[in-house]
Design a protein around this motif. Structure first.
Motif, short mmCIF file in Angstrom:
data_model
loop_
_atom_site.label_atom_id
_atom_site.label_comp_id
_atom_site.label_asym_id
_atom_site.label_seq_id
_atom_site.Cartn_x
_atom_site.Cartn_y
_atom_site.Cartn_z
N PRO A 1 67.32 36.96 46.69
CA PRO A 1 66.07 37.71 46.76
C PRO A 1 65.65 38.28 45.40
CG PRO A 1 67.84 38.98 47.77
CD PRO A 1 68.42 37.66 47.37
N PHE A 2 64.36 38.41 45.23
CA PHE A 2 63.78 39.07 44.06
C PHE A 2 64.34 38.53 42.73
CE2 PHE A 2 62.57 42.12 47.35
CZ PHE A 2 61.25 42.35 47.00
N HIS B 1 55.41 47.42 46.75
CA HIS B 1 56.10 46.17 46.46
C HIS B 1 55.93 45.90 44.96
CE1 HIS B 1 57.25 41.99 46.51
NE2 HIS B 1 57.68 42.15 47.74
N GLY C 1 62.76 43.98 51.01
CA GLY C 1 61.44 43.39 50.74
C GLY C 1 60.92 42.63 51.94
N GLU C 2 60.01 41.74 51.66
CA GLU C 2 59.29 41.06 52.74
C GLU C 2 59.92 39.70 53.11
OE1 GLU C 2 55.07 41.18 51.89
OE2 GLU C 2 54.89 39.14 52.62
N ALA C 3 59.85 38.78 52.17
CA ALA C 3 60.36 37.43 52.43
C ALA C 3 60.55 36.74 51.09
CB ALA C 3 59.36 36.65 53.27
N PRO C 4 61.43 35.73 51.06
CA PRO C 4 61.61 35.01 49.79
C PRO C 4 60.31 34.33 49.36
CG PRO C 4 63.24 34.33 51.45
CD PRO C 4 62.25 35.19 52.15
N GLY C 5 60.08 34.30 48.06
CA GLY C 5 58.98 33.52 47.50
C GLY C 5 59.54 32.20 46.98
N GLU D 1 62.79 32.51 44.88
CA GLU D 1 63.90 32.99 45.72
C GLU D 1 64.39 31.86 46.63
OE1 GLU D 1 60.99 34.69 45.33
OE2 GLU D 1 61.80 36.24 44.00
N ASN E 1 65.68 40.98 52.60
CA ASN E 1 64.28 40.86 53.03
C ASN E 1 64.18 40.90 54.55
OD1 ASN E 1 62.63 40.39 50.62
ND2 ASN E 1 63.86 38.53 50.37
N1 URA Z 1 59.03 39.31 47.46
C1 URA Z 1 59.80 39.79 48.46
O1 URA Z 1 59.36 40.56 49.29
N2 URA Z 1 61.07 39.39 48.50
C2 URA Z 1 61.60 38.57 47.61
O2 URA Z 1 62.77 38.26 47.71
C3 URA Z 1 60.77 38.09 46.57
C4 URA Z 1 59.49 38.48 46.52
#
Ligand code: URA
Length: 239
Positions: free
Chosen positions: A105-106, A206, A92-96, A99, A132
């Motif tokens: 993650p996720f 996503h 994925g992209e990055a922790p929200g 997370e 991520n």
């Molecule tokens: N979106 C992401 O791309 N990664 C995460 O870990 C959570 C949300």
């Protein structure tokens, strides 16, 4: 009589599970059912190379990273989670926010959908490895900046080296564009396998985008089926 009752209980449980699964499929907008039900853990084995043992060492090496300013605002460094020998890696992209709080993650709303997407093609989190592009949350969930990506990307590349997945699935535009080093739109990248340093590389939407836009659910389902089909070929190759 007790045995008959037991069997009856088991049957009721099986019906309940099936009903739940079908309800989830409908909620996801998937109007087909993936019928190859998994009865045991995937048996596909890596054919070559040593079994990676270094992933947890690597985690300890980088978990206190201060290479970019994001460490100042993070709660947790989000390394990634799953099977260190997974044949399938999801990126994925990055922790929200969630997370960042939980260090995994996720795990927020998008993550719950991701779990259901995986279940729809008979995977669980334990079968795959999820990571991520960025290990730390960008404030206010803004897009990762190029300097943050450049600083953090080597960590992901090292994880890929250690895990040696056979298939990578990029979740969303940013992950796809960063790893494939392209500016092409997601709609152009999805739906077929690319090559990433000899690893099969699929791009899909996503999960957060799927929560917002109904119209992406059908093509996402096509991507997931493609992913499962390719994964199943590994088992055949491994004999
Ligand atoms: N979106 C992401 O791309 N990664 C995460 O870990 C959570 C949300």
């Amino acid at each position: 009589m007790a045995m008959v009752n037991d069997e009856y209980e088991k049957m009721l449980q099986a019906f309940a599970l099936a009903k739940n699964f079908l309800r989830q499929q409908v909620e996801l907008g998937f109007d087909e059912v993936y019928t190859q039900v998994k009865t045991k853990k995937p048996t596909a084995k890596k054919e070559d190379g040593p079994v990676p043992t270094g992933l947890s060492d690597f985690y300890h090496e980088i978990k206190n990273c201060k290479k970019c300013h994001l460490y100042r605002t993070r709660t947790n460094f989000v390394f990634g989670v799953g099977n260190p020998e997974a044949n399938l890696m999801l990126i994925g992209e990055a922790p929200g926010k969630e997370e960042d709080l939980q260090g995994e993650p996720f795990v927020g709303a998008a993550g719950k959908l991701l779990d259901r997407m995986l279940a729809a093609i008979n995977f669980s989190r334990e079968d795959v490895f999820i990571a991520n592009i960025l290990k730390c949350r960008p404030p206010e969930n803004r897009d990762p900046r190029p300097d943050e990506i450049e600083t953090c990307k080597p960590y992901l590349l090292e994880q890929i080296k250690l895990i040696q997945p056979k298939i990578i699935c990029a979740l969303g535009r940013i992950s796809a564009q960063v790893l494939l080093q392209t500016k092409s739109a997601l709609g152009q990248l999805r739906g077929e396998f690319h090559d990433f340093n000899g690893i099969k590389f699929l791009v899909t939407y996503h999960p957060a985008a799927l929560l917002r836009y109904q119209q992406y659910k059908r093509p996402a389902w096509e991507d997931l089926k493609l992913l499962r089909k390719e994964y199943d070929k590994l088992k055949i190759l491994a004999g």
